[in-house]
Write an enzyme that holds these catalytic residues in place. Structure first.
Site, mmCIF file in Angstrom:
data_model
loop_
_atom_site.group_PDB
_atom_site.id
_atom_site.type_symbol
_atom_site.label_atom_id
_atom_site.label_comp_id
_atom_site.label_asym_id
_atom_site.label_seq_id
_atom_site.Cartn_x
_atom_site.Cartn_y
_atom_site.Cartn_z
ATOM 1 N N ARG A 73 0.824 -1.206 0.000
ATOM 2 C CA ARG A 73 0.000 0.000 0.000
ATOM 3 C C ARG A 73 0.859 1.259 0.000
ATOM 4 N NH1 ARG A 73 -3.737 0.112 5.115
ATOM 5 N NH2 ARG A 73 -1.687 -0.500 5.828
ATOM 6 N N LYS A 83 3.690 -18.393 9.195
ATOM 7 C CA LYS A 83 3.246 -18.533 10.562
ATOM 8 C C LYS A 83 3.216 -17.159 11.231
ATOM 9 C CE LYS A 83 6.268 -19.556 14.073
ATOM 10 N NZ LYS A 83 7.018 -18.351 14.392
ATOM 11 N N HIS A 113 9.926 -22.281 8.799
ATOM 12 C CA HIS A 113 11.245 -22.116 8.163
ATOM 13 C C HIS A 113 12.267 -23.112 8.707
ATOM 14 C CE1 HIS A 113 12.295 -19.575 11.650
ATOM 15 N NE2 HIS A 113 13.547 -19.734 11.306
ATOM 16 N N LYS A 138 15.850 -25.562 6.853
ATOM 17 C CA LYS A 138 17.261 -25.440 7.252
ATOM 18 C C LYS A 138 18.046 -26.664 6.826
ATOM 19 C CE LYS A 138 16.461 -22.441 11.234
ATOM 20 N NZ LYS A 138 17.431 -21.393 11.497
ATOM 21 N N GLU A 149 17.836 -18.824 22.154
ATOM 22 C CA GLU A 149 18.201 -17.575 21.464
ATOM 23 C C GLU A 149 18.818 -16.600 22.455
ATOM 24 O OE1 GLU A 149 15.337 -16.265 18.244
ATOM 25 O OE2 GLU A 149 13.973 -17.142 19.690
ATOM 26 N N ASP A 205 4.857 -19.332 19.561
ATOM 27 C CA ASP A 205 5.844 -18.822 18.603
ATOM 28 C C ASP A 205 6.839 -19.911 18.188
ATOM 29 O OD1 ASP A 205 7.066 -16.669 17.120
ATOM 30 O OD2 ASP A 205 8.631 -16.546 18.637
ATOM 31 N N HIS A 222 8.010 -24.987 15.361
ATOM 32 C CA HIS A 222 9.388 -25.441 15.139
ATOM 33 C C HIS A 222 9.759 -26.650 16.007
ATOM 34 C CE1 HIS A 222 9.525 -21.758 12.982
ATOM 35 N NE2 HIS A 222 9.886 -20.974 13.974
HETATM 36 C C1 BG6 Z 1 10.599 -17.426 14.344
HETATM 37 C C2 BG6 Z 1 10.093 -16.833 15.631
HETATM 38 O O1 BG6 Z 1 9.661 -18.317 13.808
HETATM 39 O O2 BG6 Z 1 11.812 -18.115 14.603
HETATM 40 C C3 BG6 Z 1 11.122 -15.905 16.234
HETATM 41 O O3 BG6 Z 1 8.894 -16.105 15.369
HETATM 42 C C4 BG6 Z 1 12.436 -16.612 16.396
HETATM 43 O O4 BG6 Z 1 10.678 -15.402 17.485
HETATM 44 C C5 BG6 Z 1 12.854 -17.294 15.097
HETATM 45 O O5 BG6 Z 1 13.398 -15.652 16.784
HETATM 46 C C6 BG6 Z 1 14.078 -18.163 15.312
HETATM 47 O O6 BG6 Z 1 14.532 -18.618 14.082
HETATM 48 P P1 BG6 Z 1 16.079 -18.879 13.801
HETATM 49 O O7 BG6 Z 1 16.105 -19.373 12.396
HETATM 50 O O8 BG6 Z 1 16.793 -17.593 13.996
HETATM 51 O O9 BG6 Z 1 16.505 -19.906 14.807
#
Ligand code: BG6
Length: 485
Positions: free
Chosen positions: A47, A144, A174, A178, A212, A231, A236
């Site tokens: 937009r 997601k 995602h 990997k 993380e 999340d 994951h």
């Molecule tokens: C995402 C989450 O799906 O994955 C994030 O929403 C997270 O909060 C991220 O930081 C982690 O992905 P990666 O590839 O950095 O381990």
């Protein structure tokens, strides 16, 4: 390998964070590597920018900085930008979708609609696409989070499912893209060595950690309404668990793999709400220090409520009720602002049934396989060996496989692989609706219980989370593996 056919990749949310950080850089990498058909087009939809010139200026200013790995090859960048077209579109205006249809004239090209938008827009966008006939012979990619719980995710899937058939829907997780996760499949199903041991008779427990160092960054508002369970765990971590625990599939075709993952998700032992405090720990980070830098408490991050009860850390004990895994605890853990950034799977094998080698053998521990997914993909197998010298004294030693020493070619980023798979029509690395439903169903009792009562336990940023997460493992005579690789 170049994509099989021509394509038109329509990117909704073309000026969003995800497009800037992940999608456009991944498309650029694929382009630079010669993996996109020469006639393939990218049509960004947003937009904010008035026209193509404005959009390309935004791309040049914002996307280039996120093309990290290879740096920019200016020639490749220029020809990549040539592929990009732009349609200014207001989702509320039906006539704008007519404009979009008119911009997509090449009927022979595979059409991909990538919805890099908030989930509340998925259904309206699908309806608007259908109203101008753009749902036919197209693929739709959903990012997601797909929903907030089982009910809302079903509502989205039902509505999208009325417009697109399941084989047209690509739900992104995602982690499945990997390289190291792909390697997990190779390790398990390409080697005869591990399979006979990969079961309750020989495995005592399994740990899966995604830790993380980052906090919630600029996403406080989103995260505070989401939390780590939604999340990271629902998607994951449960996807990783299903790959670790699944039966060997008949082949690598999409439904063979997804059927086996689904069986694991459906075999997860349901959580009795009365037992939640025994099998689930939630935490929230307070101020602390990470690698020498002070970081603030979660509750003071921008977009977060000061009295927030959202969890930034989760640890769970999970069981799988099937012949292979009955009684083996799987410990899952994820958190923000932890001591290290690491994603790994630890398979703890049982001790030898009888130690002919004496007490030192028992003290030295049992075999353990550590599969480090990131950073520095490595597989490490811990064995026992005799210490040199007199007497039979054993010590734990390890065999290492560091992937970057074997393979000189760089890894492909997750988004690059997944986008190429969408363009080429390969569904194996995307989450099927039934998998997603099974995962939501399993986490729901925890979501409900946590929403109804209590608060997360505090932990200092830069640590490994609340002490209760370690206590949960101690009850099973084990501890989290937290060592430098
Ligand atoms: C995402 C989450 O799906 O994955 C994030 O929403 C997270 O909060 C991220 O930081 C982690 O992905 P990666 O590839 O950095 O381990």
């Amino acid at each position: 390998m170049q994509t099989d056919s021509s394509f038109t990749f329509v990117l909704f949310g073309g000026t969003g964070d995800l497009s800037m950080r992940k999608i456009l850089p991944a498309l650029y990498e694929a382009h630079r590597a010669g993996m996109l058909a020469a006639s393939g087009k990218i049509v960004a939809v947003a937009r904010h920018e008035e026209d193509r010139t404005g959009y390309l200026q935004w791309v040049n200013e914002h996307v280039k900085a996120h093309v990290a790995k290879s740096g920019i090859d200016e020639n490749a960048w220029a020809s990549f930008v040539d592929r990009i077209e732009y349609v200014k579109l207001d989702l509320g205006k039906a006539e704008d979708f007519v404009k979009l249809r008119d911009a997509l004239q090449d009927q022979s090209a595979t059409r991909v609609f990538y919805l890099a938008t908030g989930p509340s827009l998925f259904v309206p966008i699908c309806h608007a696409l259908a109203s101008v006939g753009l749902n036919e012979n197209a693929r739709i990619v959903l990012e997601k989070p797909l929903g907030y719980d089982l009910r809302s995710s079903n509502a989205i899937n039902d509505a999208v499912g009325e417009i697109f058939a399941e084989e047209q829907i690509y739900r992104i997780d995602h982690y499945l893209g990997k390289e190291p996760v792909q390697n997990l499949l190779a390790l398990r199903f390409g080697n005869a060595l591990f399979e006979p041991l990969w079961r309750r008779e020989w495995v005592e427990s399994i740990q899966i950690t995604i830790a993380e160092e980052l906090g919630v960054e600029a996403r406080g508002d989103f995260y505070d309404n989401t939390g780590a369970l939604r999340d990271m765990v629902q998607n994951h971590l449960l996807q990783l668990l299903s790959i670790v625990a699944m039966e060997p599939p008949h082949s690598m075709d999409s439904d063979s793999v997804r059927d086996e993952k689904l069986r694991v998700l459906r075999a997860l032992k349901p959580i009795d709400p009365r037992d939640i405090s025994k099998v689930a720990v939630r935490g929230q980070y307070h101020a602390g220090v990470i690698r020498g830098t002070s970081v603030p408490a979660y509750a003071t991050e921008s977009g977060v409520k000061t009295d927030s009860a959202t969890e930034t850390f989760v640890a769970l004990k999970v069981e799988i009720e099937n012949w292979r895994w009955a009684g083996v605890p799987f410990f899952l853990r994820t958190g923000k602002r932890l001591a290290d950034r690491v994603a790994e799977i630890v398979v703890n094998f049982r001790a030898v049934p009888h130690s002919a080698l004496g007490a030192s053998a028992l003290r030295a521990g049992a075999n353990r396989l550590v599969i480090r997914l990131q950073p520095n993909e490595t597989i490490r197998l811990y064995c026992l060996a005799k210490k040199p010298g007199e007497g039979m004294n054993l010590s734990s030693v390890h065999l290492d496989l560091a992937f970057d020493q074997f393979f000189k070619e760089g890894q492909m980023e997750a988004y690059q692989r997944l986008l190429l798979d969408v363009i080429n029509g390969r569904l194996a690395l995307f989450v099927r609706r039934d998998e997603q439903e099974a995962a939501w169903k399993w986490v729901e009792p925890i979501l409900n219980e946590w929403a109804a009562s209590g608060k997360p336990k505090p932990y200092a940023a830069g640590t490994w989370g609340p002490a209760a997460a370690s206590a949960m493992l101690a009850q099973h005579g084990t501890c989290w593996l937290e060592e430098e690789n």
